[in-house]
Structure formats: structure tokens, C-alpha cells
Design a protein around this motif. Structure first.
Motif, PDB file in Angstrom:
ATOM      1  N   ARG A 111       0.800  -1.224   0.000  1.00 35.92           N
ATOM      2  CA  ARG A 111       0.000   0.000   0.000  1.00 35.92           C
ATOM      3  C   ARG A 111       0.837   1.281   0.000  1.00 35.92           C
ATOM      4  O   ARG A 111       0.421   2.273  -0.618  1.00 35.92           O
ATOM      5  CB  ARG A 111      -0.974  -0.033   1.190  1.00 35.92           C
ATOM      6  N   LEU A 138       1.027   2.632  -3.306  1.00 33.39           N
ATOM      7  CA  LEU A 138      -0.186   3.285  -3.808  1.00 33.39           C
ATOM      8  C   LEU A 138      -0.191   4.729  -3.334  1.00 33.39           C
ATOM      9  O   LEU A 138      -0.462   5.655  -4.100  1.00 33.39           O
ATOM     10  CB  LEU A 138      -1.436   2.611  -3.227  1.00 33.39           C
ATOM     11  N   ALA A 139       0.105   4.891  -2.046  1.00 34.76           N
ATOM     12  CA  ALA A 139       0.021   6.214  -1.433  1.00 34.76           C
ATOM     13  C   ALA A 139       1.065   7.157  -2.010  1.00 34.76           C
ATOM     14  O   ALA A 139       0.810   8.353  -2.177  1.00 34.76           O
ATOM     15  CB  ALA A 139       0.185   6.094   0.080  1.00 34.76           C
ATOM     16  N   CYS A 164       1.049   5.921   3.719  1.00 32.08           N
ATOM     17  CA  CYS A 164      -0.192   5.128   3.735  1.00 32.08           C
ATOM     18  C   CYS A 164      -0.725   5.091   5.158  1.00 32.08           C
ATOM     19  O   CYS A 164       0.003   4.790   6.097  1.00 32.08           O
ATOM     20  CB  CYS A 164       0.098   3.710   3.244  1.00 32.08           C
ATOM     21  N   ILE A 165      -1.996   5.402   5.322  1.00 32.65           N
ATOM     22  CA  ILE A 165      -2.585   5.474   6.657  1.00 32.65           C
ATOM     23  C   ILE A 165      -3.369   4.208   7.008  1.00 32.65           C
ATOM     24  O   ILE A 165      -4.106   4.184   7.994  1.00 32.65           O
ATOM     25  CB  ILE A 165      -3.480   6.721   6.799  1.00 32.65           C
ATOM     26  N   ALA A 166      -3.230   3.177   6.181  1.00 33.21           N
ATOM     27  CA  ALA A 166      -3.807   1.850   6.475  1.00 33.21           C
ATOM     28  C   ALA A 166      -5.334   1.853   6.579  1.00 33.21           C
ATOM     29  O   ALA A 166      -5.922   0.990   7.221  1.00 33.21           O
ATOM     30  CB  ALA A 166      -3.190   1.262   7.753  1.00 33.21           C
ATOM     31  N   CYS A 167      -5.959   2.819   5.908  1.00 35.23           N
ATOM     32  CA  CYS A 167      -7.421   2.908   6.003  1.00 35.23           C
ATOM     33  C   CYS A 167      -8.128   1.831   5.173  1.00 35.23           C
ATOM     34  O   CYS A 167      -9.283   1.488   5.439  1.00 35.23           O
ATOM     35  CB  CYS A 167      -7.882   4.280   5.531  1.00 35.23           C
ATOM     36  N   ASN A 168      -7.460   1.316   4.164  1.00 35.61           N
ATOM     37  CA  ASN A 168      -7.995   0.275   3.247  1.00 35.61           C
ATOM     38  C   ASN A 168      -9.167   0.734   2.390  1.00 35.61           C
ATOM     39  O   ASN A 168      -9.707  -0.042   1.607  1.00 35.61           O
ATOM     40  CB  ASN A 168      -8.462  -0.969   4.019  1.00 35.61           C
ATOM     41  N   GLU A 169      -9.577   1.986   2.548  1.00 35.59           N
ATOM     42  CA  GLU A 169     -10.860   2.374   1.960  1.00 35.59           C
ATOM     43  C   GLU A 169     -10.863   2.383   0.439  1.00 35.59           C
ATOM     44  O   GLU A 169     -11.860   2.023  -0.170  1.00 35.59           O
ATOM     45  CB  GLU A 169     -11.298   3.729   2.521  1.00 35.59           C
ATOM     46  N   ALA A 170      -9.755   2.820  -0.166  1.00 26.39           N
ATOM     47  CA  ALA A 170      -9.753   2.861  -1.630  1.00 26.39           C
ATOM     48  C   ALA A 170      -8.975   1.695  -2.222  1.00 26.39           C
ATOM     49  O   ALA A 170      -8.922   1.544  -3.430  1.00 26.39           O
ATOM     50  CB  ALA A 170      -9.161   4.178  -2.107  1.00 26.39           C
ATOM     51  N   CYS A 171      -8.354   0.888  -1.361  1.00 21.52           N
ATOM     52  CA  CYS A 171      -7.537  -0.198  -1.921  1.00 21.52           C
ATOM     53  C   CYS A 171      -8.139  -1.561  -1.599  1.00 21.52           C
ATOM     54  O   CYS A 171      -8.896  -2.098  -2.400  1.00 21.52           O
ATOM     55  CB  CYS A 171      -6.084  -0.063  -1.503  1.00 21.52           C
ATOM     56  N   SER A 184      -7.687   2.588  -5.821  1.00 17.13           N
ATOM     57  CA  SER A 184      -6.978   3.860  -5.810  1.00 17.13           C
ATOM     58  C   SER A 184      -6.456   4.075  -4.395  1.00 17.13           C
ATOM     59  O   SER A 184      -6.191   3.104  -3.688  1.00 17.13           O
ATOM     60  CB  SER A 184      -7.897   4.995  -6.274  1.00 17.13           C
ATOM     61  N   CYS A 185      -6.342   5.323  -3.986  1.00 15.74           N
ATOM     62  CA  CYS A 185      -5.809   5.574  -2.650  1.00 15.74           C
ATOM     63  C   CYS A 185      -6.431   6.831  -2.079  1.00 15.74           C
ATOM     64  O   CYS A 185      -6.556   7.841  -2.766  1.00 15.74           O
ATOM     65  CB  CYS A 185      -4.300   5.734  -2.712  1.00 15.74           C
ATOM     66  N   LEU A 186      -6.805   6.750  -0.819  1.00 14.08           N
ATOM     67  CA  LEU A 186      -7.428   7.903  -0.168  1.00 14.08           C
ATOM     68  C   LEU A 186      -6.498   9.115  -0.174  1.00 14.08           C
ATOM     69  O   LEU A 186      -6.922  10.223  -0.503  1.00 14.08           O
ATOM     70  CB  LEU A 186      -7.789   7.528   1.280  1.00 14.08           C
ATOM     71  N   VAL A 187      -5.233   8.899   0.191  1.00 17.07           N
ATOM     72  CA  VAL A 187      -4.324  10.047   0.300  1.00 17.07           C
ATOM     73  C   VAL A 187      -3.660  10.393  -1.036  1.00 17.07           C
ATOM     74  O   VAL A 187      -2.979  11.404  -1.147  1.00 17.07           O
ATOM     75  CB  VAL A 187      -3.252   9.833   1.396  1.00 17.07           C
TER      76      VAL A 187
HETATM   77 FE1  SF4 Z   1      -3.109   3.192   2.348  1.00 14.63          FE
HETATM   78 FE2  SF4 Z   1      -5.659   3.990   2.600  1.00 14.63          FE
HETATM   79 FE3  SF4 Z   1      -4.246   4.564   0.418  1.00 14.63          FE
HETATM   80 FE4  SF4 Z   1      -5.022   2.079   0.865  1.00 14.63          FE
HETATM   81  S1  SF4 Z   1      -6.351   3.826   0.490  1.00 14.63           S
HETATM   82  S2  SF4 Z   1      -3.009   2.741   0.179  1.00 14.63           S
HETATM   83  S3  SF4 Z   1      -4.792   1.962   3.060  1.00 14.63           S
HETATM   84  S4  SF4 Z   1      -3.853   5.282   2.476  1.00 14.63           S
END
Ligand code: SF4
Length: 674
Positions: free
Chosen positions: A319, A322-323, A342-349, A360-363
């Protein structure tokens, strides 16, 4: 001297520039109808950013083994063409690329192609909600042949290495585990026979892979009850080494596991000992096979520490690529403050990879959409962004990155918006890293950031001279109409997160969405303490270790009741996050009531009618209102009146299913539209 991570390493015949491997991520771009263009652009950017070895997302060795409709499948000429393009892109960018060979077994979704999944035995899967068919001897032989054919194909396509997906509960892992392999033949019956499938697989792949190194990604701990024992897993690793495997990448946790492995609340480094124990077993058996550690490593400094432990040879980070596609080169240049963490939110990945939506990636909302949002300075407009939360920050960054002159107005004294609050929640400290990143990046890009600057009429003249305005003023806490809501013992979630110390011992929370759950988490577990203590606490909490006496978490002094009128507690939270956090607050004794109605707030607490219609007092010193948010659209009319093109983004645009993924993505989009 160079840091440990930045020293070259050897994977079989393959020499890698450094020790940080880009771990496999399924992107849902693999089977897109674009001849691999988006996939290639994604890898190209990571290769240019310093990735040494990129491991692709799982490539299905046949159709029934695909993990979903958007998986690349060997044998499909279009998909193979796309993969060839990915290889070329990685090589052009200076990286090596490994093909991950994949078969989902009972984790395949019947709905993807209407095929009944096949597995060692017919054992129902809660993950894919299907009952697979047990493979016949012929089907097993055919599956092995498909893996071998896939190995030959990816070699011909120009890949530099092969990784076999043998962890996370996919088919190879299913053969290894007594839970999912209930056969009594050559392929199962005892631990030795359960290993026959993967070992035969390795032999067959080795036979056709030539000089390409073969990595096995094994499960160091399945984290499901009654699965393979640590001894069996260690023996398996040694058996792979005996058969000439070139590296072992250690994952943890099946998709069915009820223990979180990569969510925010998982303390950093908690899985490293699992990988280290595999290395110990290999060394004890006289093998010098490199071991790759993975899971929940999101900082280069942390990877450095793991490598400094002298057992682990490589660290796989997925991840984080991705970030920030360029975090490796930023780290090399000593610019860690510019790394988008990466903030480990998993929301977009991860949450998306389970369905068909592109990852994709939140950040970093450009991730996976590099072609849609090409970089390149050249624009010269003057733009204003109002609001420095996630949506505004991303809009300002993207506008400036395009070459524009940007002014960002923020009413508060610090950037970050809702992330300023989120970073206080246990495990979400890294949300503060996002603020750090944007602050540094906007400074680098020359954005004029004006803190403590709420917009008033006096700004009208300046704003009306802009080429465009992005309005990202976010949200306001929703107020509730309830007798007693104006009492002194009632505060908003905003106030609660800003000053948790002011909250009493008995707490009633009105609301049960993501913010209420995070708040409850914070109130019962302040997330402080040293890392070793948090790791131990985590392992104890999830039943993986007896908490050591000196690391016993203090008994929560607060009693917290969280209430929601309708719906599930934590609905709206991410698919892979909700269960873990709700589980954790339950472990910490938070009481959760649903199907209730609020009556009034008194000096003694909150009066509700419960699911049976009975009046009840929830005794509380502090009542916290976390009943959602409203758009802060107070500036829309004024901005609309300026006659300047504008976009409203993030929470200011809509709070329906409010999430930061949409906010940053809208910020990016606005920058390119204006
Ligand atoms: Fe990390 Fe969240 Fe981006 Fe996935 S969406 S790569 S968990 S920051």
C-alpha cells in the motif's frame, strides 16, 4: 553510509537495487479493456519512483481460479498483451517485475464467471460465500499443469521473477491446511501429504522457469483456529528450500481470519516475528534462502529497523506504493517529509479489490488513474482553494502541481480538517502524517497557505480576480433537537476529540456511525504506550498471546455506551475495518445499543426508550453528540456570486456516505476541471 534498506540484494539470479519490494496488489485494472494502458501507467510511475522489484497483482492461472471478474487470466490473449505492456513499463522505469501466479480455490466468487469454485475439499467459504467442489485427481493434475503453463507464459512475456501465491487462504494454502484439505490420498491426509501439491507445483515451475527466481508467498500464520501449526509451517518452508525455492515471502492471515492483520489498529511490526521464525527454521536447516517480511510496514524507517534485526533479507511494502509512487526515491534523497504515508485505512484499496471497482488511494487519488490525471507543469492560472481539509489539500496540491499559482485559505491555525481529529484515534496517528505530507508538499510547490484566515466580504475582491475557486469548507457537526441538549454535560464530537481529558468517566454517545465508534475507541483505549506494549496488548486482545504482566493494559476507567436509532453500529465504515474496530471496542467493554429512541438529557445522563419501548436512564457524566454532519455550505452563495468558475468538493458538497476517499478524489477532479 547507505542504510540497510538501500543496499543491493540477491533473489536467486536476480540482483535488486535495494531491499524494499513492492508487494502484490490486485488493482482491478488488470482485465480492463484498454490493452493494459492504465496498468502500465501505474507500474511505470512506481518504477520511476524507485521500486526495485514490482510484484504484480495475482494473475490467475486459469479461469476458475480467478479472484474476480477483473483479474488477468493466463490464456486470455488480451490479458497477456496487457501484462507484456506492464513488463515493458516497469523495465523502462528501471524496475524488475515479478508475476504473481494465483488461484483462488474456494476463495473464487461463483458470481464472477458462473463457475463453481474448486478446492482440495468441499469446505464452505465464508469469504466468497460459496461451497466449492472437491477437485478430482485429474483436476489437481490439470491445475498443476496450468500453473506450469502460466510460469512458461510469464517467462516468455519478459517477467524477471515468479511469485507463487501460497498464502492468505488461496488454493495452495488450502492444500496445506487441515481445515480445508480433508483428503486422504496423495494430496492430503497428514501434514506431509498436504505439502505435496505445493512442492510438486514448485518442481513443475522450476522446470520451465529457467533462470527466473521463484518466490513462494507463504502464510506464516493462518490466524484461523485449528489450521496449520507453526511447526508445520516451518517444515513447509524448509521443504520449499530443499526443493530450491529462491525466496520466501511471509504473509499472515486468511481472508476468513477474525483477527485484523493490516488495519489501522494493528500495531506496526507485530507480524515481523512470524517472518523471523521462518528464517530461524531455514537457518537451522542449513538454508540461506532470503526471507521477505510483509504486512503493516508503512514507513521506510520501520523497514530499516526490521532489516537491522539481521534476520529479514527484504521487506515487502504494498500500500505505501499506492500512497506514494516515489517514496523510495524521496527516502533516498533524505526527503522523508515529502513522503505521502499510507494510513492503512484500506478504503480505496483493499476494500475495493474485493469487488470490481478500480483500486486507488485515499491520500493519493491519482493512484490507478495516472492517465486520467497526467502530471506536468504548464498551466499558469491563479486559483484559490478555500478550506484545508483533505479535499482542499488535494485540490491545492494538484492545481499547483499543474503549474498554477495557488492560494489556500484555512480558517483554523493548522491544515488537516477532519484529519486533525482523526489522528487522535487509536491507530490513526498516521492521519497526522497526511497533514505533515501536504504541509511540506504545498510548501515545496509554492502554494500560498493562509492559516487562520476565514473568508469574509473583505476577500471578495481578491477572490474575484482568480481563474477559479475550489470550495472545500467541509462539514459541521449535526446538532440534535432533544430536551436538555443545551446542558453543560453535553458536548459535540468535535469538542470531545479536541479535549478528551475533559470527558467524565461515564459517557453516553448519541450516534453510532464511524465517528462515534472511533470516539468510543479513543475513550477506552488512548492508544498511547510504547510500541512493544501496544504490540503485546494487541496480541493479548485478539487471543494470540497471554498479555505479559508488565504490559497489561490498564483496565478502562470509563464506561461508554454508544447508541444508534436505526442501522448497524459503524455502518459506513470500510468493509475490512468496521468489524475489527467494532470488535475492539467490544473487547474494551463498550456497550452498544441500537433500535432505541432518545428522549431527553438530564443532569444524570441520557434518557432513552429501548428496543422494547421501555424508558431507561443511561447514567452519564458526559453526553457526546456524534450524530453525523451537515455540509458547511455557508460560502456557496457568495462564491457563486463572484462570476468565477468554481467547484464545491468534499463534505461541503455532500455528506451522503461522507468519506475522505470521495473528498480527495473530488479535490483532484476539481483541479483538472477548472
Ligand atoms: Fe493506504 Fe488507505 Fe491509500 Fe489504501 S487507500 S493505500 S490503506 S492510504
Amino acid at each position: 553510509s547507505r542504510q540497510m534498506w538501500d543496499r543491493p540484494g540477491q533473489l536467486g539470479s536476480l540482483r535488486l537495487d535495494h531491499r524494499l519490494i513492492m508487494g502484490s496488489m490486485h488493482l482491478n485494472l488488470e482485465a480492463r479493456d484498454d490493452h493494459g494502458a492504465a496498468l502500465a501507467a501505474f507500474y511505470a510511475e512506481r518504477a520511476r519512483g524507485g521500486a526495485s522489484l514490482i510484484v504484480t497483482g495475482g494473475i490467475a492461472v486459469n479461469r476458475v481460479g480467478a479472484g474476480g471478474r477483473m483479474y488477468a487470466i493466463i490464456g486470455d490473449p488480451e490479458h497477456e498483451q496487457g501484462l507484456a505492456r506492464a513488463v515493458a513499463a516497469a523495465h523502462e522505469g528501471g524496475a524488475k517485475i515479478a508475476a504473481q501466479l494465483f488461484h483462488a480455490g474456494r476463495y473464487a466468487f461463483e458470481s464472477a464467471f458462473g463457475l463453481t469454485p474448486v478446492a482440495p475439499s468441499a469446505v464452505y467459504s465464508r469469504f466468497s460465500r460459496c461451497m466449492p467442489e472437491a477437485m478430482t485427481e485429474d483436476q489437481i493434475r490439470q491445475t498443476l499443469a496450468d500453473f506450469a503453463r502460466a510460469a512458461a507464459t510469464v517467462r516468455a512475456l519478459g517477467f524477471d521473477a515468479i511469485e507463487v501465491m501460497a498464502s492468505e487462504g488461496y488454493v495452495v494454502n488450502q492444500f496445506l491446511s487441515p481445515l480445508t484439505n480433508q483428503r486422504d490420498d496423495h494430496w492430503g491426509g497428514d501434514a506431509v501429504r498436504r505439502r505435496n501439491f505445493p512442492l510438486e507445483l514448485l518442481r513443475m515451475i522450476k522446470h520451465v522457469s529457467g533462470e527466473l527466481p521463484v518466490i513462494f508467498r507463504i502464510s506464516g500464520a493462518d490466524l484461523v483456529p485449528d489450521s496449520s501449526t507453526p511447526e508445520e509451517i516451518a517444515d513447509f518452508a524448509v521443504a520449499l528450500a530443499d526443493e530450491g525455492v529462491d525466496a520466501i515471502n511471509v504473509g499472515v492471515g486468511w481472508h476468513e481470519a477474525q483477527i485484523p492483520t493490516v488495519q489501522t489498529l494493528v500495531p506496526q511490526g507485530v507480524w515481523v516475528p512470524v517472518a523471523e521464525s521462518i528464517k530461524d527454521a531455514l537457518v537451522a536447516a542449513g538454508h540461506d534462502v532470503p526471507v521477505i517480511a510483509s504486512n503493516r510496514v508503512n514507513h521506510v524507517d520501520h523497514a530499516e529497523q526490521i532489516l537491522a534485526g539481521a534476520k529479514i533479507d527484504f521487506v515487502s511494502m504494498a500500500r505505501p506504493f499506492l500512497a506514494d509512487p516515489a517514496f523510495v526515491s524521496k527516502a533516498r534523497n533524505g526527503r522523508l517529509e515529502l513522503v505521502n504515508t499510507c494510513i492503512a485505512c484500506n478504503e480505496a484499496c483493499i476494500d475495493r479489490s474485493i469487488g470490481d471497482t478500480p483500486v486507488s488511494c485515499l491520500v493519493n487519488p491519482r493512484a490507478g488513474r495516472e492517465l486520467e490525471f497526467p502530471q506536468g507543469a504548464g498551466a499558469t492560472g491563479r486559483f484559490a482553494v478555500i478550506g484545508g481539509g483533505p479535499a482542499g489539500l488535494e485540490a491545492a496540491r494538484a492545481l499547483a502541481d499543474l503549474g498554477n499559482q495557488v492560494t489556500l485559505y484555512e480558517a483554523e491555525d493548522e491544515l488537516g480538517g477532519q484529519f486533525r481529529m482523526a489522528r487522535r484515534v487509536p491507530g490513526k496517528r498516521d492521519f497526522g502524517e497526511t497533514i505533515r505530507y501536504f504541509t511540506a508538499e504545498l510548501a515545496r510547490l509554492g502554494v500560498d497557505v493562509r492559516l487562520g484566515h476565514p473568508i469574509t466580504d473583505r476577500d471578495e475582491a481578491e477572490l474575484s480576480g482568480c481563474g477559479g475557486i475550489v470550495l472545500a469548507t467541509g462539514v459541521l457537526p449535526r446538532e440534535v433537537e432533544l430536551p436538555g441538549a443545551d446542558r453543560a454535560n453535553v458536548i459535540s464530537y468535535h469538542q470531545a476529540l479536541a479535549d478528551p481529558e475533559s470527558i467524565g468517566d461515564r459517557v453516553a454517545i448519541i450516534g453510532g456511525g464511524g465517528i462515534a465508534v472511533d470516539l468510543a475507541h479513543l475513550l477506552v483505549d488512548d492508544g498511547t504506550g510504547d510500541l512493544a506494549g501496544r504490540q503485546q496488548g494487541f496480541l493479548g486482545e485478539w487471543g494470540l498471546a497471554e498479555p505479559a504482566a508488565e504490559h497489561q493494559p490498564p483496565k478502562p476507567t470509563r464506561t461508554v455506551t454508544l447508541m444508534r436509532r436505526t442501522g448497524r453500529v459503524g455502518s459506513g465504515m470500510g468493509l475490512t475495518t468496521r468489524w475489527a474496530v467494532v470488535g475492539s471496542i467490544r473487547h474494551h467493554g463498550v456497550r452498544m445499543l441500537t433500535d432505541i429512541d432518545y428522549q431527553e438529557i438530564t443532569d444524570d445522563g441520557l434518557v432513552i426508550t429501548d428496543a422494547d419501548g421501555e424508558r431507561q436512564l443511561i447514567a452519564a457524566d458526559t453526553v457526546i453528540i456524534a450524530a453525523g454532519q451537515e455540509r458547511n455550505d455557508s460560502l456557496v452563495a457568495m462564491i457563486a456570486g463572484l462570476g468565477v468558475p468554481y467547484r464545491v468538493v468534499g463534505g461541503a458538497e455532500s455528506t451522503a456516505g461522507l468519506n475522505a476517499v470521495r473528498a480527495t478524489s473530488q479535490g483532484l477532479q476539481a483541479a483538472y476541471e477548472l
